[in-house]
Design a protein around this motif. Structure first.
Motif, PDB file in Angstrom:
ATOM      1  N   GLU A   4      12.701   7.927  -8.433  1.00 32.45           N
ATOM      2  CA  GLU A   4      12.044   6.626  -8.535  1.00 32.45           C
ATOM      3  C   GLU A   4      10.531   6.837  -8.519  1.00 32.45           C
ATOM      4  O   GLU A   4      10.026   7.660  -7.762  1.00 32.45           O
ATOM      5  CB  GLU A   4      12.447   5.719  -7.367  1.00 32.45           C
ATOM      6  CG  GLU A   4      13.919   5.347  -7.343  1.00 32.45           C
ATOM      7  CD  GLU A   4      14.324   4.456  -8.508  1.00 32.45           C
ATOM      8  OE1 GLU A   4      13.428   3.795  -9.098  1.00 32.45           O
ATOM      9  OE2 GLU A   4      15.522   4.427  -8.836  1.00 32.45           O
ATOM     10  N   PRO A   5       9.786   6.098  -9.331  1.00 30.80           N
ATOM     11  CA  PRO A   5       8.329   6.270  -9.332  1.00 30.80           C
ATOM     12  C   PRO A   5       7.707   5.750  -8.049  1.00 30.80           C
ATOM     13  O   PRO A   5       8.166   4.765  -7.472  1.00 30.80           O
ATOM     14  CB  PRO A   5       7.875   5.448 -10.541  1.00 30.80           C
ATOM     15  CG  PRO A   5       8.961   4.434 -10.755  1.00 30.80           C
ATOM     16  CD  PRO A   5      10.234   5.099 -10.326  1.00 30.80           C
ATOM     17  N   TRP A   6       6.655   6.434  -7.592  1.00 32.62           N
ATOM     18  CA  TRP A   6       5.869   5.930  -6.482  1.00 32.62           C
ATOM     19  C   TRP A   6       5.128   4.678  -6.938  1.00 32.62           C
ATOM     20  O   TRP A   6       4.995   4.419  -8.129  1.00 32.62           O
ATOM     21  CB  TRP A   6       4.892   6.991  -6.002  1.00 32.62           C
ATOM     22  CG  TRP A   6       5.560   8.203  -5.408  1.00 32.62           C
ATOM     23  CD1 TRP A   6       6.735   8.228  -4.713  1.00 32.62           C
ATOM     24  CD2 TRP A   6       5.095   9.560  -5.469  1.00 32.62           C
ATOM     25  NE1 TRP A   6       7.035   9.512  -4.317  1.00 32.62           N
ATOM     26  CE2 TRP A   6       6.041  10.354  -4.763  1.00 32.62           C
ATOM     27  CE3 TRP A   6       3.988  10.184  -6.023  1.00 32.62           C
ATOM     28  CZ2 TRP A   6       5.892  11.735  -4.618  1.00 32.62           C
ATOM     29  CZ3 TRP A   6       3.831  11.550  -5.872  1.00 32.62           C
ATOM     30  CH2 TRP A   6       4.778  12.317  -5.176  1.00 32.62           C
ATOM     31  N   TYR A   7       4.606   3.911  -5.969  1.00 28.90           N
ATOM     32  CA  TYR A   7       4.042   2.601  -6.316  1.00 28.90           C
ATOM     33  C   TYR A   7       2.881   2.710  -7.298  1.00 28.90           C
ATOM     34  O   TYR A   7       2.759   1.895  -8.218  1.00 28.90           O
ATOM     35  CB  TYR A   7       3.602   1.865  -5.040  1.00 28.90           C
ATOM     36  CG  TYR A   7       2.308   2.357  -4.438  1.00 28.90           C
ATOM     37  CD1 TYR A   7       1.089   1.793  -4.804  1.00 28.90           C
ATOM     38  CD2 TYR A   7       2.305   3.384  -3.497  1.00 28.90           C
ATOM     39  CE1 TYR A   7      -0.104   2.253  -4.258  1.00 28.90           C
ATOM     40  CE2 TYR A   7       1.129   3.838  -2.943  1.00 28.90           C
ATOM     41  CZ  TYR A   7      -0.078   3.270  -3.322  1.00 28.90           C
ATOM     42  OH  TYR A   7      -1.244   3.731  -2.783  1.00 28.90           O
ATOM     43  N   PHE A   8       2.030   3.725  -7.151  1.00 31.30           N
ATOM     44  CA  PHE A   8       0.888   3.848  -8.068  1.00 31.30           C
ATOM     45  C   PHE A   8       1.346   4.347  -9.439  1.00 31.30           C
ATOM     46  O   PHE A   8       0.733   4.030 -10.457  1.00 31.30           O
ATOM     47  CB  PHE A   8      -0.201   4.756  -7.480  1.00 31.30           C
ATOM     48  CG  PHE A   8       0.274   6.131  -7.067  1.00 31.30           C
ATOM     49  CD1 PHE A   8       0.349   7.162  -7.978  1.00 31.30           C
ATOM     50  CD2 PHE A   8       0.649   6.367  -5.754  1.00 31.30           C
ATOM     51  CE1 PHE A   8       0.782   8.412  -7.604  1.00 31.30           C
ATOM     52  CE2 PHE A   8       1.087   7.619  -5.351  1.00 31.30           C
ATOM     53  CZ  PHE A   8       1.161   8.653  -6.289  1.00 31.30           C
ATOM     54  N   ILE A  13       2.639   2.907 -15.135  1.00 31.90           N
ATOM     55  CA  ILE A  13       3.650   2.707 -16.183  1.00 31.90           C
ATOM     56  C   ILE A  13       3.552   1.301 -16.743  1.00 31.90           C
ATOM     57  O   ILE A  13       3.547   1.086 -17.967  1.00 31.90           O
ATOM     58  CB  ILE A  13       5.058   2.976 -15.611  1.00 31.90           C
ATOM     59  CG1 ILE A  13       5.211   4.444 -15.226  1.00 31.90           C
ATOM     60  CG2 ILE A  13       6.142   2.560 -16.617  1.00 31.90           C
ATOM     61  CD1 ILE A  13       6.365   4.713 -14.285  1.00 31.90           C
ATOM     62  N   GLN A  14       3.447   0.320 -15.846  1.00 34.77           N
ATOM     63  CA  GLN A  14       3.358  -1.074 -16.294  1.00 34.77           C
ATOM     64  C   GLN A  14       2.074  -1.331 -17.066  1.00 34.77           C
ATOM     65  O   GLN A  14       2.071  -2.099 -18.034  1.00 34.77           O
ATOM     66  CB  GLN A  14       3.440  -2.014 -15.092  1.00 34.77           C
ATOM     67  CG  GLN A  14       3.664  -3.478 -15.471  1.00 34.77           C
ATOM     68  CD  GLN A  14       4.965  -3.675 -16.241  1.00 34.77           C
ATOM     69  OE1 GLN A  14       6.019  -3.196 -15.822  1.00 34.77           O
ATOM     70  NE2 GLN A  14       4.887  -4.377 -17.368  1.00 34.77           N
ATOM     71  N   GLY A  33      -1.456  16.407  -8.753  1.00 37.76           N
ATOM     72  CA  GLY A  33      -0.521  16.109  -7.668  1.00 37.76           C
ATOM     73  C   GLY A  33      -0.022  14.686  -7.655  1.00 37.76           C
ATOM     74  O   GLY A  33       0.843  14.337  -6.849  1.00 37.76           O
ATOM     75  N   SER A  34      -0.537  13.847  -8.563  1.00 35.31           N
ATOM     76  CA  SER A  34      -0.123  12.438  -8.582  1.00 35.31           C
ATOM     77  C   SER A  34       1.075  12.192  -9.495  1.00 35.31           C
ATOM     78  O   SER A  34       1.567  11.067  -9.571  1.00 35.31           O
ATOM     79  CB  SER A  34      -1.294  11.552  -9.017  1.00 35.31           C
ATOM     80  OG  SER A  34      -1.739  11.909 -10.317  1.00 35.31           O
ATOM     81  N   GLU A 179      -4.589  10.342   2.402  1.00 34.93           N
ATOM     82  CA  GLU A 179      -4.440   9.404   3.524  1.00 34.93           C
ATOM     83  C   GLU A 179      -3.014   8.873   3.620  1.00 34.93           C
ATOM     84  O   GLU A 179      -2.523   8.611   4.727  1.00 34.93           O
ATOM     85  CB  GLU A 179      -5.417   8.241   3.357  1.00 34.93           C
ATOM     86  CG  GLU A 179      -6.872   8.630   3.580  1.00 34.93           C
ATOM     87  CD  GLU A 179      -7.838   7.489   3.277  1.00 34.93           C
ATOM     88  OE1 GLU A 179      -9.016   7.606   3.626  1.00 34.93           O
ATOM     89  OE2 GLU A 179      -7.400   6.487   2.662  1.00 34.93           O
ATOM     90  N   GLU A 180      -2.349   8.704   2.479  1.00 35.62           N
ATOM     91  CA  GLU A 180      -1.008   8.125   2.478  1.00 35.62           C
ATOM     92  C   GLU A 180       0.097   9.184   2.538  1.00 35.62           C
ATOM     93  O   GLU A 180       1.279   8.841   2.469  1.00 35.62           O
ATOM     94  CB  GLU A 180      -0.839   7.245   1.235  1.00 35.62           C
ATOM     95  CG  GLU A 180      -1.780   6.029   1.243  1.00 35.62           C
ATOM     96  CD  GLU A 180      -1.654   5.174  -0.003  1.00 35.62           C
ATOM     97  OE1 GLU A 180      -0.958   5.591  -0.957  1.00 35.62           O
ATOM     98  OE2 GLU A 180      -2.257   4.092  -0.023  1.00 35.62           O
ATOM     99  N   GLY A 181      -0.287  10.451   2.636  1.00 34.79           N
ATOM    100  CA  GLY A 181       0.695  11.501   2.848  1.00 34.79           C
ATOM    101  C   GLY A 181       1.313  12.089   1.593  1.00 34.79           C
ATOM    102  O   GLY A 181       2.239  12.897   1.687  1.00 34.79           O
ATOM    103  N   TYR A 182       0.824  11.730   0.429  1.00 30.61           N
ATOM    104  CA  TYR A 182       1.352  12.302  -0.803  1.00 30.61           C
ATOM    105  C   TYR A 182       0.791  13.711  -1.059  1.00 30.61           C
ATOM    106  O   TYR A 182       1.439  14.530  -1.708  1.00 30.61           O
ATOM    107  CB  TYR A 182       1.018  11.401  -2.000  1.00 30.61           C
ATOM    108  CG  TYR A 182       1.705  10.056  -1.954  1.00 30.61           C
ATOM    109  CD1 TYR A 182       3.045   9.923  -2.322  1.00 30.61           C
ATOM    110  CD2 TYR A 182       1.025   8.917  -1.532  1.00 30.61           C
ATOM    111  CE1 TYR A 182       3.678   8.690  -2.277  1.00 30.61           C
ATOM    112  CE2 TYR A 182       1.647   7.681  -1.489  1.00 30.61           C
ATOM    113  CZ  TYR A 182       2.975   7.572  -1.855  1.00 30.61           C
ATOM    114  OH  TYR A 182       3.600   6.344  -1.806  1.00 30.61           O
ATOM    115  N   LEU A 183      -0.422  13.958  -0.576  1.00 32.54           N
ATOM    116  CA  LEU A 183      -1.039  15.274  -0.681  1.00 32.54           C
ATOM    117  C   LEU A 183      -1.351  15.792   0.722  1.00 32.54           C
ATOM    118  O   LEU A 183      -1.683  15.020   1.625  1.00 32.54           O
ATOM    119  CB  LEU A 183      -2.344  15.212  -1.489  1.00 32.54           C
ATOM    120  CG  LEU A 183      -2.244  14.857  -2.969  1.00 32.54           C
ATOM    121  CD1 LEU A 183      -3.633  14.847  -3.591  1.00 32.54           C
ATOM    122  CD2 LEU A 183      -1.335  15.831  -3.717  1.00 32.54           C
TER     123      LEU A 183
END
Length: 322
Positions: A4-8, A13-14, A33-34, A179-183
């Motif tokens: 599932e895609p992350w929110y960003f 995509i939209q 990394g995004s 900050e959000e823990g993705y990296l």
């Protein structure tokens, strides 16, 4: 496993789906990394489900295969037609992964090689303004919806991309991802570095031959610092040129470290075999010359050694982003 895609990613995509069909070539600026390839794969899936064919342009063998693998995870096996040297291209597929060099060479022979697609997604689009690539992109304008993705939307020379692209969409930032823990947060350590006093500047960066000579005298320092700080970590090393890379790799090997080297003088199959050994853990250290500076994804790398100095912000950010 469902991806599932992350929110960003979902937002980006939209933004593509909502963009005008023609006349607007947008760069999607998204840090290393995004998940730019994931974003492109989900766009391709949306198009596929709506009966709209998609092509994704990739600049290098390593990125090509990663793109195919990601698309097949998200869109299903058998959905991808592959255009690259030595490969049969099935033009009937709903999604096409296309090698830039192969497309350029084949279009010089016949227009029949141009994919007939609704959307053209340009990976690492900061590299796409070389004259032959740019000519191909301009020829797609009346035919396809064209968007590009890059972590560094500026040419390696420092010049902009406005001769083709008309706007930038900022997907997210390194600060937010961290900050959000993705990296993971980074630690920086500095050691001895090559003296660049008196070096000429070619194409916006230091002249390679002399930078290599000065950097090669420091291979022992690179190894000593790595042994002191990161000997327990899977490591990617950036070198100046082939001579410097092979000297670094040889020094690691002579000290009993499982190391390999990849560079553009090798055949793609040889580079692929070395990278696969690195992925599998057979090699602890991988030394490279530019090959891993963009689009290179080995998630369990926890140390990056930048053994080459550079004046290029683009190259620095690409290396750091690994």
């Amino acid at each position: 496993m469902t991806i599932e895609p992350w929110y960003f990613q979902a937002d980006d995509i939209q933004s593509f789906l909502d963009a005008p069909e023609r006349g607007q070539q947008t760069i999607h600026c998204s840090p290393t990394g995004s998940g730019k390839t994931v974003i492109q794969a989900f766009i391709a899936k949306e198009n596929m489900d709506a009966g709209r064919p998609t092509a994704i342009l990739t600049p290098r063998f390593e990125i090509f295969q990663q793109t195919v693998n990601t698309i097949e995870k998200i869109c299903g096996h058998g959905t991808v037609g592959m255009m690259r040297a030595g490969e049969y291209w099935d033009r009937s597929k709903p999604i096409h992964v296309v090698s830039w060099p192969t497309l350029i060479k084949r279009l010089q022979k016949s227009d029949v090689w141009r994919p007939d697609v609704h959307s053209l997604l340009v990976d690492e689009c900061h590299l796409s303004m070389a004259p032959r690539i740019r000519d191909v992109l301009f020829d797609f304008i009346p035919r396809a919806k064209i968007h590009g993705w890059s972590a560094t939307p500026v040419r390696p020379t420092g010049h902009g991309l406005g001769s083709f692209y008309t706007g930038i969409k900022h997907v997210t930032t390194v600060k937010r991802l961290t900050e959000e823990g993705y990296l993971a947060p980074l630690e920086y350590w500095a050691g001895a570095y090559a003296d660049v006093q008196g070096l000429k500047i070619n194409g916006g960066d230091y002249e390679v031959k002399k930078l290599s000579q000065r950097s090669t005298t420091l291979v022992g320092d690179v190894l000593d610092n790595w042994m002191r700080l990161a000997s327990d970590r899977k490591t990617l090393v950036f070198a100046v040129d082939v001579r410097h890379a092979e000297a670094l790799c040889d020094r690691f090997i002579r000290c009993g470290i499982a190391a390999g080297v990849i560079h553009s003088h090798q055949e793609p199959e040889q580079r692929h075999a070395t990278v696969e050994k690195f992925r599998a853990g057979e090699l602890k250290v991988l030394v490279n010359v530019m090959i891993a500076s963009y689009g290179f994804d080995v998630p369990d790398v926890t140390c990056v050694v930048n053994a080459r100095r550079t004046r290029s912000l683009v190259l620095w950010l690409q290396m750091l982003g690994r």
